[in-house]
Write a protein that holds these residues in place. Structure first.
Motif: not given
Length: 222
Positions: A107-131
């Motif tokens: 995974v590469n760091d990316i600014a939210p403004a650079q994310i486009e439809n169709g991109d595969i992103i890795t994120f933390r879900r909600g308050t539980e912090g599941t990746i």
């Protein structure tokens, strides 16, 4: 009473265009192209086939297996060596067939403004912090804040909660199929010994054996 066979005897007649074998120094000649070369005194080069050294083959296979094991572990532990920010092991098949369970995602760091439809992103879900690693299917921007609707390729419906921009870890750069299993196994004590320590010792012993044989041959030559 002695009987003589009336059966006609057959004689072999050489075919047109062929050389009749003649005796020369007690050896047959006229053996085609090779025979002509022998008759003219031309030398024939014998083809030598070398068999690979078993020790060299063993060392090559050992080094190849060592690299196959060590490289994914090194990338997962230090993704910066390939210019990435993070490495994660995928535990489910929600993104199959693009990314399957047991794959290693870089995974590469990316600014939210650079994310486009169709991109595969890795994120933390909600308050539980599941990746989680899912694909972006919709982007919302409100007062400069980004929200991303994500969905697993193998899922029927999008994720229930949108992803805030601050929860995005990065964009998936590439994935290594099944390398996550090696990384997970290598993180255990037994796995570390089986995948790293044992091959390293075998390679070291093989090198020391070659050095000993080389020195022994030199001593005998003297």
């Amino acid at each position: 009473m002695q009987l003589r066979s009336r059966r006609p005897t057959s004689r072999l007649v050489p075919r047109a265009g062929t050389k009749r074998e003649a005796s020369r120094n007690g050896r047959p000649t006229g053996l085609g192209r090779i025979g002509d070369q022998i008759n003219r005194g031309e030398s024939l080069t014998r083809m030598n086939y070398s068999i690979p050294d078993r020790t060299a083959v063993f060392k090559f296979l050992l080094v190849a297996a060592f690299l196959v094991v060590v490289v994914p572990i090194a990338i997962a532990a230090f993704p910066q060596v390939v210019g990435a920010e993070e490495g994660y092991v995928v535990e489910s098949s929600s993104m199959s067939p693009a990314i399957g369970a047991g794959d290693l995602v870089i995974v590469n760091d990316i600014a939210p403004a650079q994310i486009e439809n169709g991109d595969i992103i890795t994120f933390r879900r909600g308050t539980e912090g599941t990746i989680v690693t899912h694909r972006v299917v919709e982007i919302e921007r409100t007062n400069g804040q980004y929200r991303f609707t994500t969905k697993g390729d193998a899922n029927d419906a999008p994720d229930s909660q949108p992803v805030r921009g601050e929860n995005v870890i990065g964009k998936v750069w590439f994935s290594v199929p099944l390398a996550g299993y090696i990384v997970a196994f290598g993180n255990t004590q037994f796995g570390l010994a089986a995948l790293v320590v044992v091959p390293s010792v075998l390679l070291l012993v093989s090198e020391l054996r070659d050095i000993y044989r080389s020195s022994d041959i030199q001593i005998r030559a003297k």
